[in-house]
Design an enzyme around this catalytic site. Structure first.
Site, PDB file in Angstrom:
ATOM      1  N   GLU A  65      26.004  50.794  25.408  1.00 20.28           N
ATOM      2  CA  GLU A  65      25.548  50.955  24.032  1.00 20.28           C
ATOM      3  C   GLU A  65      24.214  50.258  23.791  1.00 20.28           C
ATOM      4  OE1 GLU A  65      30.106  50.238  23.731  1.00 20.28           O
ATOM      5  OE2 GLU A  65      28.463  49.865  25.146  1.00 20.28           O
TER       6      GLU A  65
ATOM      7  N   CYS B   7      33.043  46.932  22.802  1.00 15.99           N
ATOM      8  CA  CYS B   7      33.698  45.625  22.809  1.00 15.99           C
ATOM      9  C   CYS B   7      33.447  44.888  21.497  1.00 15.99           C
ATOM     10  CB  CYS B   7      33.233  44.792  23.998  1.00 15.99           C
ATOM     11  SG  CYS B   7      31.465  44.399  23.981  1.00 15.99           S
TER      12      CYS B   7
ATOM     13  N   THR C  25      44.178  48.516  64.256  1.00 15.65           N
ATOM     14  CA  THR C  25      42.909  49.237  64.155  1.00 15.65           C
ATOM     15  C   THR C  25      41.762  48.374  64.655  1.00 15.65           C
ATOM     16  OG1 THR C  25      43.673  50.554  62.272  1.00 15.65           O
ATOM     17  CG2 THR C  25      41.299  50.328  62.531  1.00 15.65           C
TER      18      THR C  25
ATOM     19  N   LEU D  32      33.619  48.321  59.596  1.00 14.45           N
ATOM     20  CA  LEU D  32      34.141  48.500  58.238  1.00 14.45           C
ATOM     21  C   LEU D  32      33.084  48.195  57.181  1.00 14.45           C
ATOM     22  CD1 LEU D  32      37.734  46.959  58.562  1.00 14.45           C
ATOM     23  CD2 LEU D  32      37.071  49.360  58.747  1.00 14.45           C
TER      24      LEU D  32
ATOM     25  N   GLU E 261      51.059  52.544  61.090  1.00 16.20           N
ATOM     26  CA  GLU E 261      52.010  51.480  60.755  1.00 16.20           C
ATOM     27  C   GLU E 261      51.676  50.857  59.401  1.00 16.20           C
ATOM     28  OE1 GLU E 261      54.748  50.477  62.458  1.00 16.20           O
ATOM     29  OE2 GLU E 261      54.436  52.077  63.919  1.00 16.20           O
ATOM     30  N   LEU E 262      50.418  50.474  59.220  1.00 10.26           N
ATOM     31  CA  LEU E 262      50.025  49.842  57.962  1.00 10.26           C
ATOM     32  C   LEU E 262      50.128  50.838  56.805  1.00 10.26           C
ATOM     33  CD1 LEU E 262      48.943  47.463  56.369  1.00 10.26           C
ATOM     34  CD2 LEU E 262      46.618  48.132  57.019  1.00 10.26           C
ATOM     35  N   ASN E 263      49.781  52.088  57.047  1.00  7.68           N
ATOM     36  CA  ASN E 263      49.886  53.093  55.988  1.00  7.68           C
ATOM     37  C   ASN E 263      51.326  53.241  55.495  1.00  7.68           C
ATOM     38  OD1 ASN E 263      47.161  53.589  56.092  1.00  7.68           O
ATOM     39  ND2 ASN E 263      47.320  55.481  57.255  1.00  7.68           N
TER      40      ASN E 263
END
Length: 370
Positions: free
Chosen positions: A58, A81, A202, A210, A304-306
């Protein structure tokens, strides 16, 4: 409201939402907000929240409009806000500028605002309309809504597989399953989130960085490694990125004390969680990451993590890239493994699904009811 007026309100609100998206990756954990000011049918001011701690949408729109804002209409994707934070209240700036009407896509779920901005405007004679393109606005700010209401990150599970559901050949070759356009798309997602999470499997198998690449002025999200016993090799490539982002490793009480000390000396944060089936308690981890100010996570884990993430019900959204390839092989890895679901009626359900082409691949997007 007549159809012409409704169409105009939606037209200007769509502009505001498109402006809001320009802040992706730069305002977390704040919301994405866009604003458009119209006077006598002319657009006199536009703005969006550009960076965390900076002026709100705004303010930019009002500054551009100047005196032309007086008597005008403000279209904003989120309720202005009404409290003092890093910047002064936007609702007061709107009143000072002499705006006569404010059209809002959605109320602010932040308890510090939660309708107070609307009340302040109405109390001072401003006409307020709420709910124009509300569902579209909620999707734009799905990360903010989850984080501000639950204090835990919005988790996006990303998978990339062949048409027959394989993430690698039977010999383990996985680069690359999907095409270049899909890989670039994933980096735009990395640039938007605050965390990227992978498992120790991984890290040991692929030794990934990453990081965010292919994006001009892109930022790499905090790396979060799930490593129950703290067995990560100290020579892993990911540690070469410490100069550009934070790295967090989550482990259980079975951590290697010497390794923990060595990693902490490098500047890596270690979060110790309770055990959940002899693994990192992912729900506990999400609460701790929320305390760290991480509002969103891209989960790029192995099978596995998924499965653990889905089983723990921490995943909010899925991005599934499907390549026009078939690999076969009973032993070839799949996106979700683990112990699996025993009874069909207990399958993890996905809703609000939609599909689109990304280069040569198909992207399926959907949400979970956790």
């Amino acid at each position: 409201m007549n159809d012409n007026k409704k169409n105009l309100d939606e037209y200007y609100m769509k502009m505001a939402l498109n402006l809001a998206l320009k802040g992706q990756g730069n305002v977390n954990p704040n919301p994405l907000v866009g604003a458009v000011i119209v006077n006598n049918g002319n657009i006199v001011g536009q703005g969006y929240h550009k960076f965390y701690g900076g002026p709100h949408a705004e303010v930019y729109a009002l500054k551009e409009a100047g005196e032309s804002a007086k008597g005008g209409e403000l279209y904003v994707s989120l309720e202005p806000c009404s409290h003092y934070g890093k910047t002064p209240p936007c609702a007061e700036a709107v009143l000072k500028a002499g705006i006569k009407k404010v059209v809002i896509a959605m109320k602010d779920p932040n308890s510090l605002v939660a309708g107070n901005g609307i009340k302040l405007l109405e109390k001072n004679g401003v006409e307020v309309i709420v709910g124009v393109l509300e569902e579209e606005a909620k999707k734009v700010n799905e990360i903010f809504i989850k984080y501000i209401t639950e204090k835990t990150p919005f988790v996006i599970l990303k998978t990339a597989m062949t048409l027959d559901g394989k993430i690698a050949t039977k010999t383990g070759e996985s680069q690359w399953i999907t095409g270049e356009e899909s890989r670039k798309y994933v980096h735009t997602i990395r640039n938007r989130v605050m965390g990227i999470m992978a498992g120790i499997g991984t890290i040991k198998k692929d030794n990934p960085l990453l990081t965010t690449r292919f994006i001009e002025d892109g930022k790499s999200p905090t790396a979060i490694i799930v490593d129950s016993k703290l067995s990560i090799p100290v020579e892993s490539k990911i540690f070469t990125t410490l100069n550009e982002r934070k790295i967090i490793i989550a482990c259980t009480e079975e951590f290697d004390a010497k390794k923990k000390e060595e990693l902490e000396q490098k500047g890596i944060k270690i979060i110790i969680t309770p055990k959940d089936n002899n693994r990192v308690d992912l729900k506990y981890l999400m609460k701790e990451l929320g305390k760290e100010g991480i509002d969103s996570i891209l989960l790029e884990g192995g099978g596995e993590l998924n499965f653990s993430a889905l089983d723990s019900k921490i995943v909010d959204k899925i991005l599934c890239f499907i390549a026009p390839k078939i690999l076969g092989g009973a032993s070839a890895k799949t996106p979700v493994e683990g112990s699996g679901i025993e009874i069909l009626k207990n399958a993890v359900l996905i809703n609000k699904m939609n599909c689109k082409n990304v280069g040569e691949d198909l992207l399926i997007e959907g949400y979970f009811n956790n």
